[in-house]
Scaffold this motif. Structure first.
Motif, short mmCIF file in Angstrom:
data_model
loop_
_atom_site.label_atom_id
_atom_site.label_comp_id
_atom_site.label_asym_id
_atom_site.label_seq_id
_atom_site.Cartn_x
_atom_site.Cartn_y
_atom_site.Cartn_z
N ALA A 104 32.69 43.97 41.09
CA ALA A 104 32.47 44.02 39.64
C ALA A 104 31.72 45.28 39.20
CB ALA A 104 31.69 42.78 39.19
N ARG A 105 30.93 45.87 40.09
CA ARG A 105 30.22 47.10 39.72
C ARG A 105 31.18 48.23 39.39
NH1 ARG A 105 26.74 48.14 44.88
NH2 ARG A 105 28.70 47.41 45.74
N TYR A 106 32.36 48.22 40.00
CA TYR A 106 33.31 49.31 39.83
C TYR A 106 34.52 48.92 39.00
CZ TYR A 106 30.40 50.83 43.67
OH TYR A 106 29.31 51.15 44.45
N GLY A 107 34.85 47.64 38.94
CA GLY A 107 35.95 47.17 38.11
C GLY A 107 37.33 47.34 38.71
N PHE A 108 37.41 47.63 40.01
CA PHE A 108 38.72 47.80 40.62
C PHE A 108 38.75 47.29 42.05
CE2 PHE A 108 36.62 51.68 42.09
CZ PHE A 108 37.09 51.80 43.39
N GLU A 109 39.99 47.18 42.56
CA GLU A 109 40.23 46.95 43.99
C GLU A 109 41.26 47.97 44.42
OE1 GLU A 109 41.61 42.92 44.46
OE2 GLU A 109 43.11 43.15 42.92
N LEU A 110 41.20 48.38 45.70
CA LEU A 110 42.11 49.39 46.22
C LEU A 110 42.76 48.86 47.49
CD1 LEU A 110 43.31 52.29 46.26
CD2 LEU A 110 41.29 52.97 47.57
N PHE A 111 44.09 48.87 47.48
CA PHE A 111 44.87 48.41 48.62
C PHE A 111 45.70 49.54 49.20
CE2 PHE A 111 44.65 44.66 45.84
CZ PHE A 111 44.18 43.70 46.73
N GLU A 112 45.94 49.48 50.50
CA GLU A 112 47.05 50.20 51.11
C GLU A 112 48.11 49.13 51.30
OE1 GLU A 112 47.62 52.57 55.17
OE2 GLU A 112 48.05 50.41 55.22
N GLY A 172 65.10 51.66 51.36
CA GLY A 172 65.36 52.54 52.50
C GLY A 172 65.34 51.81 53.83
N THR A 173 65.38 52.61 54.89
CA THR A 173 65.40 52.07 56.25
C THR A 173 64.08 52.26 56.98
OG1 THR A 173 66.27 54.15 57.10
CG2 THR A 173 67.89 52.46 56.47
N GLN A 174 63.10 52.91 56.31
CA GLN A 174 61.78 53.15 56.89
C GLN A 174 60.73 52.47 56.01
OE1 GLN A 174 61.29 54.83 59.87
NE2 GLN A 174 63.53 54.73 59.92
N PRO A 175 59.61 52.06 56.58
CA PRO A 175 58.55 51.49 55.74
C PRO A 175 58.08 52.50 54.69
CG PRO A 175 58.11 51.07 58.06
CD PRO A 175 59.26 52.04 58.01
N ALA A 176 57.70 51.99 53.54
CA ALA A 176 57.10 52.80 52.48
C ALA A 176 55.64 52.36 52.34
CB ALA A 176 57.84 52.60 51.16
N VAL A 177 54.73 53.32 52.39
CA VAL A 177 53.30 53.03 52.32
C VAL A 177 52.74 53.65 51.05
CG1 VAL A 177 51.07 53.28 53.50
CG2 VAL A 177 53.18 53.04 54.85
N PHE A 178 51.97 52.86 50.31
CA PHE A 178 51.35 53.39 49.10
C PHE A 178 49.98 52.79 48.89
CE2 PHE A 178 53.66 49.67 47.68
CZ PHE A 178 52.93 49.13 46.63
N HIS A 179 49.17 53.51 48.13
CA HIS A 179 47.87 52.99 47.71
C HIS A 179 48.03 52.44 46.31
CE1 HIS A 179 45.57 55.82 50.64
NE2 HIS A 179 46.07 54.76 51.25
N ASP A 180 47.40 51.32 46.05
CA ASP A 180 47.46 50.68 44.74
C ASP A 180 46.03 50.38 44.31
OD1 ASP A 180 48.23 49.40 42.43
OD2 ASP A 180 49.38 47.83 43.42
N LEU A 181 45.55 51.15 43.33
CA LEU A 181 44.24 50.92 42.75
C LEU A 181 44.47 50.08 41.51
CD1 LEU A 181 41.25 53.20 42.38
CD2 LEU A 181 42.06 51.96 40.38
N ILE A 182 43.87 48.89 41.48
CA ILE A 182 44.06 47.97 40.36
C ILE A 182 42.76 47.85 39.60
CG2 ILE A 182 44.79 45.66 39.67
CD1 ILE A 182 46.27 45.52 42.42
N TYR A 183 42.80 48.28 38.35
CA TYR A 183 41.62 48.24 37.49
C TYR A 183 41.66 46.97 36.63
CZ TYR A 183 38.67 49.01 33.44
OH TYR A 183 37.75 48.85 32.44
N TYR A 184 40.55 46.27 36.59
CA TYR A 184 40.39 45.06 35.78
C TYR A 184 39.36 45.32 34.69
CZ TYR A 184 42.53 42.65 39.77
OH TYR A 184 43.38 42.25 40.77
N PRO A 185 39.75 45.28 33.42
CA PRO A 185 38.75 45.45 32.37
C PRO A 185 37.80 44.25 32.38
CG PRO A 185 40.85 44.86 31.41
CD PRO A 185 41.09 45.05 32.87
N PRO A 186 36.57 44.41 31.90
CA PRO A 186 35.58 43.32 31.98
C PRO A 186 36.07 41.98 31.47
CG PRO A 186 34.55 45.33 31.23
CD PRO A 186 36.05 45.62 31.29
N GLN A 187 36.84 41.91 30.42
CA GLN A 187 37.27 40.61 29.88
C GLN A 187 38.33 39.93 30.73
OE1 GLN A 187 38.14 43.51 28.53
NE2 GLN A 187 40.26 43.43 27.87
N SER A 188 39.00 40.64 31.66
CA SER A 188 40.09 40.01 32.43
C SER A 188 39.60 39.39 33.73
CB SER A 188 41.19 41.04 32.72
OG SER A 188 40.77 41.95 33.71
N ARG A 189 38.35 39.51 34.06
CA ARG A 189 37.85 38.95 35.31
C ARG A 189 37.36 37.55 35.11
NH1 ARG A 189 35.89 44.46 36.01
NH2 ARG A 189 34.17 43.90 34.73
#
Length: 189
Positions: A104-112, A172-189
């Motif tokens: 909550a201090r940062y308002g986001f989560e980050l996934f690979e 495709g035929t190979q794995p695709a890897v990405f980072h996904d940073l998801i921001y949550y505004p204060p009212q959506s938590r």
């Protein structure tokens, strides 16, 4: 996988208890059947990522809160490794490394996230104001935003309002890897 299922079960049960919700009420709020929620709480079911998102949205919490507890910080520094965190927490063909679970201090989560070849996931809208930032690290993937699939290659990035239907796929035929940073505004938590 057993540890993940148990953590998910315990977290779901605790959230219900904290809110005083019955399984019926949780099913209504999340749009997931009472039977499925009961199976998850008993550790008898491995839900899809889409189902986990529905549950997280219904409880007004982050996806990462169902995958693992917040990481330990040492003197203000948190060190994480995707290689040690990568897991398949759901029944579908997506690998998830919760690099930085929601804080909550940062308002986001980050996934690979790793999409295996042939994987496609359509996501329902997240809570109002949620924004995703997708950065392709390896391979090629497609992202569905505003009803249009667009191809993203290694090094390309896009930010979009995730409070609308969207999706991810790997044709495709190979794995695709990405980072996904998801921001949550204060009212959506």
């Amino acid at each position: 996988m057993q540890e993940i299922s148990q953590y998910l079960a315990d977290t779901l049960r605790q959230l219900r208890t904290d809110r005083g919700w019955s399984l019926d009420r949780a099913a209504t709020e999340c749009g997931v059947s009472k039977a499925m929620l009961g199976q998850i709480e008993r550790g008898e079911s491995s839900p899809t990522v889409a189902t986990l998102w529905k549950i997280a949205s219904g409880f007004g919490t982050s996806l990462s809160s169902f995958i693992e507890p917040p990481p330990a910080e040492q003197r203000g520094v948190t060190l994480r490794s995707a290689d040690t965190l990568r897991q398949r927490p759901a029944a579908d063909a997506m690998l998830i490394a919760p690099l930085f679970p929601f804080d909550a201090r940062y308002g986001f989560e980050l996934f690979e996230l790793t999409l295996l070849p042939g994987y496609e996931r359509l996501s329902e809208p997240h809570s109002e104001g949620v924004v995703e930032h997708v950065i392709v690290v390896r391979g090629v993937m497609e992202l569905l935003v505003r009803g249009v699939w667009q191809q993203l290659k290694e090094g390309e990035a896009v930010r979009f309002a995730a409070d609308q239907p969207h999706g991810y796929r790997n044709a495709g035929t190979q794995p695709a890897v990405f980072h996904d940073l998801i921001y949550y505004p204060p009212q959506s938590r």
